[in-house]
Design a protein around this motif. Sequence first.
Motif, PDB file in Angstrom:
ATOM      1  N   GLY A 164       0.817  -1.197   0.000  1.00 50.01           N
ATOM      2  CA  GLY A 164       0.000   0.000   0.000  1.00 50.01           C
ATOM      3  C   GLY A 164       0.859   1.257   0.000  1.00 50.01           C
ATOM      4  N   PHE A 165       0.234   2.385  -0.324  1.00 51.78           N
ATOM      5  CA  PHE A 165       0.959   3.648  -0.384  1.00 51.78           C
ATOM      6  C   PHE A 165       1.514   4.042   0.984  1.00 51.78           C
ATOM      7  N   ASN A 166       0.759   3.782   2.045  1.00 49.16           N
ATOM      8  CA  ASN A 166       1.241   4.148   3.381  1.00 49.16           C
ATOM      9  C   ASN A 166       2.495   3.366   3.752  1.00 49.16           C
ATOM     10  N   SER A 167       2.493   2.081   3.428  1.00 51.23           N
ATOM     11  CA  SER A 167       3.679   1.265   3.704  1.00 51.23           C
ATOM     12  C   SER A 167       4.869   1.736   2.883  1.00 51.23           C
ATOM     13  N   MET A 168       4.630   2.074   1.619  1.00 51.41           N
ATOM     14  CA  MET A 168       5.721   2.546   0.770  1.00 51.41           C
ATOM     15  C   MET A 168       6.246   3.886   1.258  1.00 51.41           C
ATOM     16  N   LEU A 169       5.353   4.735   1.770  1.00 52.63           N
ATOM     17  CA  LEU A 169       5.801   6.026   2.288  1.00 52.63           C
ATOM     18  C   LEU A 169       6.703   5.838   3.509  1.00 52.63           C
ATOM     19  N   THR A 170       6.314   4.917   4.390  1.00 52.37           N
ATOM     20  CA  THR A 170       7.127   4.647   5.571  1.00 52.37           C
ATOM     21  C   THR A 170       8.455   4.016   5.192  1.00 52.37           C
ATOM     22  N   ARG A 171       8.438   3.112   4.234  1.00 55.27           N
ATOM     23  CA  ARG A 171       9.679   2.484   3.781  1.00 55.27           C
ATOM     24  C   ARG A 171      10.599   3.517   3.123  1.00 55.27           C
ATOM     25  N   THR A 172      10.004   4.510   2.451  1.00 49.81           N
ATOM     26  CA  THR A 172      10.799   5.585   1.870  1.00 49.81           C
ATOM     27  C   THR A 172      11.479   6.405   2.954  1.00 49.81           C
ATOM     28  N   LEU A 173      10.777   6.626   4.064  1.00 45.90           N
ATOM     29  CA  LEU A 173      11.362   7.348   5.193  1.00 45.90           C
ATOM     30  C   LEU A 173      12.578   6.594   5.732  1.00 45.90           C
ATOM     31  N   VAL A 174      12.436   5.289   5.909  1.00 44.40           N
ATOM     32  CA  VAL A 174      13.549   4.475   6.410  1.00 44.40           C
ATOM     33  C   VAL A 174      14.717   4.506   5.428  1.00 44.40           C
ATOM     34  N   ALA A 175      14.412   4.374   4.129  1.00 43.53           N
ATOM     35  CA  ALA A 175      15.477   4.372   3.122  1.00 43.53           C
ATOM     36  C   ALA A 175      16.186   5.716   3.057  1.00 43.53           C
ATOM     37  N   ALA A 176      15.423   6.807   3.175  1.00 37.60           N
ATOM     38  CA  ALA A 176      16.032   8.140   3.120  1.00 37.60           C
ATOM     39  C   ALA A 176      16.959   8.361   4.301  1.00 37.60           C
ATOM     40  N   ARG A 177      16.514   7.974   5.494  1.00 42.71           N
ATOM     41  CA  ARG A 177      17.355   8.142   6.676  1.00 42.71           C
ATOM     42  C   ARG A 177      18.616   7.285   6.579  1.00 42.71           C
ATOM     43  N   THR A 178      18.474   6.050   6.100  1.00 45.59           N
ATOM     44  CA  THR A 178      19.626   5.163   5.946  1.00 45.59           C
ATOM     45  C   THR A 178      20.620   5.724   4.949  1.00 45.59           C
ATOM     46  N   ARG A 179      20.113   6.278   3.855  1.00 41.56           N
ATOM     47  CA  ARG A 179      20.998   6.832   2.839  1.00 41.56           C
ATOM     48  C   ARG A 179      21.771   8.031   3.371  1.00 41.56           C
ATOM     49  N   LEU A 180      21.102   8.910   4.114  1.00 42.85           N
ATOM     50  CA  LEU A 180      21.780  10.082   4.667  1.00 42.85           C
ATOM     51  C   LEU A 180      22.860   9.670   5.670  1.00 42.85           C
ATOM     52  N   VAL A 181      22.577   8.655   6.472  1.00 42.47           N
ATOM     53  CA  VAL A 181      23.587   8.169   7.419  1.00 42.47           C
ATOM     54  C   VAL A 181      24.804   7.635   6.682  1.00 42.47           C
ATOM     55  N   ARG A 182      24.585   6.914   5.590  1.00 39.38           N
ATOM     56  CA  ARG A 182      25.709   6.387   4.822  1.00 39.38           C
ATOM     57  C   ARG A 182      26.519   7.517   4.185  1.00 39.38           C
ATOM     58  N   ILE A 183      25.830   8.557   3.733  1.00 42.98           N
ATOM     59  CA  ILE A 183      26.545   9.686   3.134  1.00 42.98           C
ATOM     60  C   ILE A 183      27.417  10.376   4.176  1.00 42.98           C
ATOM     61  N   THR A 184      26.909  10.548   5.391  1.00 43.94           N
ATOM     62  CA  THR A 184      27.726  11.172   6.444  1.00 43.94           C
ATOM     63  C   THR A 184      28.950  10.315   6.754  1.00 43.94           C
ATOM     64  N   THR A 185      28.779   9.004   6.757  1.00 44.90           N
ATOM     65  CA  THR A 185      29.921   8.117   6.999  1.00 44.90           C
ATOM     66  C   THR A 185      30.955   8.242   5.887  1.00 44.90           C
ATOM     67  N   GLU A 186      30.483   8.285   4.634  1.00 42.05           N
ATOM     68  CA  GLU A 186      31.404   8.429   3.507  1.00 42.05           C
ATOM     69  C   GLU A 186      32.145   9.762   3.567  1.00 42.05           C
ATOM     70  N   LEU A 187      31.433  10.833   3.919  1.00 36.23           N
ATOM     71  CA  LEU A 187      32.075  12.139   4.007  1.00 36.23           C
ATOM     72  C   LEU A 187      33.115  12.186   5.127  1.00 36.23           C
ATOM     73  N   SER A 188      32.761  11.638   6.280  1.00 41.68           N
ATOM     74  CA  SER A 188      33.712  11.642   7.390  1.00 41.68           C
ATOM     75  C   SER A 188      34.957  10.835   7.050  1.00 41.68           C
ATOM     76  N   ASN A 189      34.773   9.699   6.379  1.00 46.90           N
ATOM     77  CA  ASN A 189      35.931   8.893   5.967  1.00 46.90           C
ATOM     78  C   ASN A 189      36.783   9.640   4.941  1.00 46.90           C
ATOM     79  N   GLN A 190      36.112  10.365   4.042  1.00 44.85           N
ATOM     80  CA  GLN A 190      36.852  11.138   3.052  1.00 44.85           C
ATOM     81  C   GLN A 190      37.669  12.240   3.718  1.00 44.85           C
ATOM     82  N   ILE A 191      37.071  12.910   4.683  1.00 47.21           N
ATOM     83  CA  ILE A 191      37.781  13.976   5.398  1.00 47.21           C
ATOM     84  C   ILE A 191      38.981  13.400   6.149  1.00 47.21           C
ATOM     85  N   ARG A 192      38.793  12.277   6.823  1.00 49.71           N
ATOM     86  CA  ARG A 192      39.907  11.654   7.547  1.00 49.71           C
ATOM     87  C   ARG A 192      41.046  11.285   6.589  1.00 49.71           C
ATOM     88  N   GLY A 193      40.681  10.726   5.427  1.00 45.72           N
ATOM     89  CA  GLY A 193      41.698  10.324   4.473  1.00 45.72           C
ATOM     90  C   GLY A 193      42.471  11.508   3.908  1.00 45.72           C
TER      91      GLY A 193
END
Length: 343
Positions: A116-145
């Motif tokens: 359903g649309f509600n389930s997909m909307l919630t799954r999109t929220l989880v995916a968006a948050r997960t993606r942003l966390v991964r981007i912060t990790t990649e940026l921090s690793n890049q800065i350290r390097g």
Amino acid sequence: MEEYIGLDVSMKETAVSIRRAGERIWRGKCASDPSVIAALIRKRAPAVKRVVFETGPLSVWFYHSLRTEGLPAICVDARHDKAALDMAANKTDANDADGLAQLAEVGFFREVRVKGFNSMLTRTLVAARTRLVRITTELSNQIRGVMKTFGLLVPAGKGSTFENVRNLLADQDGLASIVLPMLEAWRGIRIRAAELGRQLVRDARESQACRILMSIPGIGAITATSFATAIEEPDNFRKSRSVGAWIGLTTRRYQSGEVDYDGHISRRGDRHLRGLLYEAAAVILTRSSTDSALRTWGRHLRERIGFKRAAVAVARKLAVISIRCLRPASCSIRMPELPHKLG
């Protein structure tokens, strides 16, 4: 007489094939818009029995929109239909639509449950948050390097500790002009990820299904939300143990003549949910201080077959326990004070 329709959906255009009494009566293309397709079907096939299309990026939108238009839309498994569609001499959108229409007419297809649309909307929220966390990790690793290249070692840590990078750049004007924009981007994305995380926890606390799942050791808001939205209705599974195979946590089997052996897990289904359940199992086996029959069983299993295989087994059993807890009459769980955890 009844008509059967096959749709080969692409981003811009959709190939349409209409069959009646074993023969194709019309074939063409139209814009990939459910309202346009619905108007075409009403004009060309007023007695439509099935409208079949394969799983894809637009399948959720198409399914719910065509159903809202009052059409008998059916989303089918693309892997199941591949063998039949490959029988055509030429691979074209028109031939694929013809093949789907034939499958719709003979009833040889495997229908897919569309979320359903509600389930997909919630799954999109989880995916968006997960993606942003991964981007912060990649940026921090890049800065350290980058800073390590110039002999500047960033202390271990994250959050406010990581922002002390500014102090190391006090006398590095050239390097600071490169690193500071990256640091500002890291900080901004981290703030947005935290906002989505708080929204996710808030929504989980308001969901009865998530509240039940979060009472299980090792399961937090992200895992509970991902599991609840993936399952939607526990009655979709006749047997609770089937959920392990659906998520891809059961072993493959190969049998041919005298050869018969079990391989690695199938890794089919929701990859993100499978990873979350494995993480929850690892927490139960290593960090959880709450004694339970599942933890005791998992620790004994780890001594015999190793940590990774034991964690997979615990993750599979955790999925079965979770779906049983979502069934109204399966179990009764006393709701503790809910933790503010995301795992």
